[in-house]
Design an enzyme around this catalytic site. Structure first.
Site, PDB file in Angstrom:
ATOM      1  N   TYR A  23      -5.836  -3.501  -5.603  1.00 39.73           N
ATOM      2  CA  TYR A  23      -4.667  -3.091  -4.819  1.00 39.73           C
ATOM      3  C   TYR A  23      -3.405  -3.182  -5.668  1.00 39.73           C
ATOM      4  O   TYR A  23      -2.605  -2.242  -5.726  1.00 39.73           O
ATOM      5  CB  TYR A  23      -4.545  -3.979  -3.580  1.00 39.73           C
ATOM      6  CG  TYR A  23      -3.271  -3.767  -2.796  1.00 39.73           C
ATOM      7  CD1 TYR A  23      -3.068  -2.602  -2.061  1.00 39.73           C
ATOM      8  CD2 TYR A  23      -2.265  -4.733  -2.781  1.00 39.73           C
ATOM      9  CE1 TYR A  23      -1.900  -2.404  -1.333  1.00 39.73           C
ATOM     10  CE2 TYR A  23      -1.099  -4.546  -2.059  1.00 39.73           C
ATOM     11  CZ  TYR A  23      -0.920  -3.385  -1.346  1.00 39.73           C
ATOM     12  OH  TYR A  23       0.232  -3.195  -0.637  1.00 39.73           O
TER      13      TYR A  23
ATOM     14  N   SER B  35       4.570  -3.317  -4.095  1.00 36.14           N
ATOM     15  CA  SER B  35       4.131  -4.590  -3.515  1.00 36.14           C
ATOM     16  C   SER B  35       4.453  -5.759  -4.429  1.00 36.14           C
ATOM     17  O   SER B  35       4.455  -5.612  -5.662  1.00 36.14           O
ATOM     18  CB  SER B  35       2.617  -4.540  -3.266  1.00 36.14           C
ATOM     19  OG  SER B  35       2.112  -5.818  -2.945  1.00 36.14           O
TER      20      SER B  35
END
Length: 339
Positions: free
Chosen positions: A168, A143
């Site tokens: 995350y 990501s």
């Protein structure tokens, strides 16, 4: 090729399965269909792949009504250390594309253990399955969030990413580190893709594109964080999928088994300009609720995609104007049919 796609009921995973099947590959789709967002949207994606809700049961391989032997689906947790290895033994995959993860930056502040279970324990389990079943190529979703508060733009895979600002992001950074270890120790080719703000038809309801469109159409206020002083490298789903397909199908000119790539549009758009593009397409002004910066959020994302261009010829083609129009057309059709 016979390819395992995890996260097959998800936004990117669904589109990837459709594309791989259209190219003649045999695909096994895996997903745990969790309730992080609307389960009915996930089931609708699976229905498009020929998998009906009534046929889905945990750890049961289901054959597509549409694609027949070319597509199968199994509901399974990535962290299932009994049934995932069995699936690998039974299916003999040529390669794996891991798009399964507990998603969401803000949710990771509330439920960190869900990210540890899926994104860390699940990823190690997948790496072990690849190792023990002699799967020599793993492509996986990282990501752009790993860049944290990086102020140098565009973001490069050579940049230091040791300072994530959400759980995350920390789990995605850990995936990259674990992949490096398995590449080094067990000669597995691992390719991490740092996705940048993907949007398009069948997109996630917790993402800006969906939230803004839904609110404007239904005369609800939209939350504009950091007073609108945000920029995102919005990347249309078709461009993302073409990039992933190139990586799965082609061998890189690099001899390095461990590689990381940014996969984005390489052209950041101001949040307020993005909202304006949605307003123009819908033909209605947004009711804006100006908000402060959110914990775990970043001010700007901007992908340097030189590596992917050089190694695979990746070039995104879809403008924000066209991408927004395609999403809104899908949104109206989907919710009209639901009604």
């Amino acid at each position: 090729m016979k390819i395992l796609v995890t996260g097959a009921a998800g936004f990117i995973g669904y589109h990837l399965c459709e594309r791989l099947v259209s190219l003649g590959h045999e695909v096994i789709g895996l997903d745990n269909i969790n309730g992080y967002y609307d389960v009915e949207l996930k089931l609708a994606r699976l229905k498009n792949l020929g998998i009906l809700k009534s046929t889905i049961d945990y750890n049961t391989l289901v054959t597509s009504d549409i694609h027949r032997a070319q597509f199968h689906f199994i509901k399974l947790n990535l962290e299932d250390q009994e049934n995932l290895p069995t699936l690998f033994i039974e299916q003999s995959f040529d390669m794996v594309c891991n798009l399964a993860a507990q998603a969401g930056v803000r949710y990771s502040l509330e439920k960190p253990m869900k990210y540890v279970e899926s994104n860390i324990v699940g990823f190690v389990n997948l790496l072990e399955c690849c190792r023990n079943s002699k799967v020599n190529k793993l492509v996986y979703a990282s990501s752009s969030s790993v860049y944290g508060m990086n102020e140098k733009v565009p973001f490069s895979t050579d940049d230091n990413v040791d300072f994530p600002i959400s759980m995350y992001a920390a789990t995605k950074k850990s995936n990259e580190l674990m992949a490096h270890t398995y590449s080094h120790l067990f000669n597995i080719e691992t390719i991490g893709l740092r996705f940048f703000t993907v949007y398009g038809p069948w997109g996630r309801p917790d993402m800006a594109m969906f939230l803004f469109t839904d609110a404007i159409i239904n005369d609800k206020p939209i939350k504009v964080f950091n007073k609108g002083n945000l920029s995102r490298d919005f990347t249309f789903i078709d461009d993302i999928i073409e990039g992933v397909i190139k990586i799965l199908e082609k061998n890189s000119c690099s001899n390095n088994l461990y590689r990381l790539y940014n996969i984005g549009n390489g052209n950041p758009v101001k949040l307020l300009d993005f909202i304006e593009a949605i307003e123009r397409t819908i033909g209605k002004k947004a009711i804006k609720e100006i908000m402060p910066m959110q914990p775990g959020d970043v001010k700007k994302t901007f992908a340097d995609t030189t590596g992917l261009l050089n190694d695979y010829g990746y070039e995104p083609l879809t403008s924000v104007k066209d991408g927004v129009a395609k999403f809104i057309a899908w949104y109206k059709e989907y919710y009209d049919s639901e009604a």
